[in-house]
Design a protein around this motif. Sequence first.
Motif, PDB file in Angstrom:
ATOM      1  N   GLN A   1       0.836  -1.208   0.000  1.00  0.00           N
ATOM      2  CA  GLN A   1       0.000   0.000   0.000  1.00  0.00           C
ATOM      3  C   GLN A   1       0.870   1.257   0.000  1.00  0.00           C
TER       4      GLN A   1
ATOM      5  N   LEU B   1       2.194   1.664  -3.562  1.00  0.00           N
ATOM      6  CA  LEU B   1       1.134   2.126  -4.466  1.00  0.00           C
ATOM      7  C   LEU B   1       0.797   3.593  -4.215  1.00  0.00           C
ATOM      8  N   ASN B   2       0.773   4.002  -2.959  1.00  0.00           N
ATOM      9  CA  ASN B   2       0.482   5.405  -2.637  1.00  0.00           C
ATOM     10  C   ASN B   2       1.552   6.335  -3.210  1.00  0.00           C
TER      11      ASN B   2
ATOM     12  N   VAL C   1       3.698   5.778  -5.743  1.00  0.00           N
ATOM     13  CA  VAL C   1       3.679   5.781  -7.206  1.00  0.00           C
ATOM     14  C   VAL C   1       2.494   6.573  -7.742  1.00  0.00           C
ATOM     15  N   SER C   2       1.297   6.312  -7.208  1.00  0.00           N
ATOM     16  CA  SER C   2       0.100   6.973  -7.736  1.00  0.00           C
ATOM     17  C   SER C   2       0.109   8.479  -7.462  1.00  0.00           C
ATOM     18  N   MET C   3       0.552   8.885  -6.287  1.00  0.00           N
ATOM     19  CA  MET C   3       0.581  10.310  -5.957  1.00  0.00           C
ATOM     20  C   MET C   3       1.621  11.069  -6.790  1.00  0.00           C
TER      21      MET C   3
ATOM     22  N   ILE D   1       2.715  10.002  -9.972  1.00  0.00           N
ATOM     23  CA  ILE D   1       2.435   9.901 -11.406  1.00  0.00           C
ATOM     24  C   ILE D   1       1.176  10.645 -11.831  1.00  0.00           C
ATOM     25  N   PHE D   2       0.137  10.636 -11.000  1.00  0.00           N
ATOM     26  CA  PHE D   2      -1.173  11.139 -11.448  1.00  0.00           C
ATOM     27  C   PHE D   2      -1.133  12.543 -12.053  1.00  0.00           C
TER      28      PHE D   2
END
Length: 202
Positions: free
Chosen positions: A151, A154-155, A157-159, A161-162
């Motif tokens: 988690q 994922l947090n 990477v997503s924060m 890249i978005f």
Amino acid sequence: MAQERNTEELIIEAARRIFIKRGLAGARMQDIADEAGINKAMLHYYYRSKEKLFEIVFDEAFSKMVGRLGAVLNKPMPIEEKIRTLIDHYITSIAETPYVPIFVLNEINQQPEMMIKRVSSQPSFPDIMAFMKEVVEAGKKGIIKEISPLQLFLNIVSMCIFPFVARPLIQGIFQQDNIQFNMLIEERKKLVGDVIISWLKP
């Protein structure tokens, strides 16, 4: 030799533009030749297949995206400092090559088995599992709270890249020019670190 190198560079740059727009499945050698301003016979002289060209373009793109991360993940440092440094380097890398995340993710979604195998065999692929073990150990020692290292990954990477994936939407809705968007990204390096570290506080 210099002329050959210039032609090869011209072809690689043309292939990069075509693959980013159309992906491996949608690209044709004729498209790449046209983009490079050369004939198809000359293209085949340098590169016999689009798959070979794709390997070169993909490996270069992936290496740019994760090249700095391996050095951070492998370096001994306190977990909080490592996370902040990782976020800073990751956002900086994406900002330098903003086309890379969408390109890599699109290709992985199109042909997951082949691309995951290719990604994981990259020399620049960071040792993510070692980092996850560090997170688990830090949780057991009470340095951070015990959380799922997946988690956390994922947090981060997503924060990171978005904003790049959604750049046209963000700039359109919030009426930001390129300078304002770049300032937003610079601010985000610290902000994402603050959010993640606050979540990890025991």
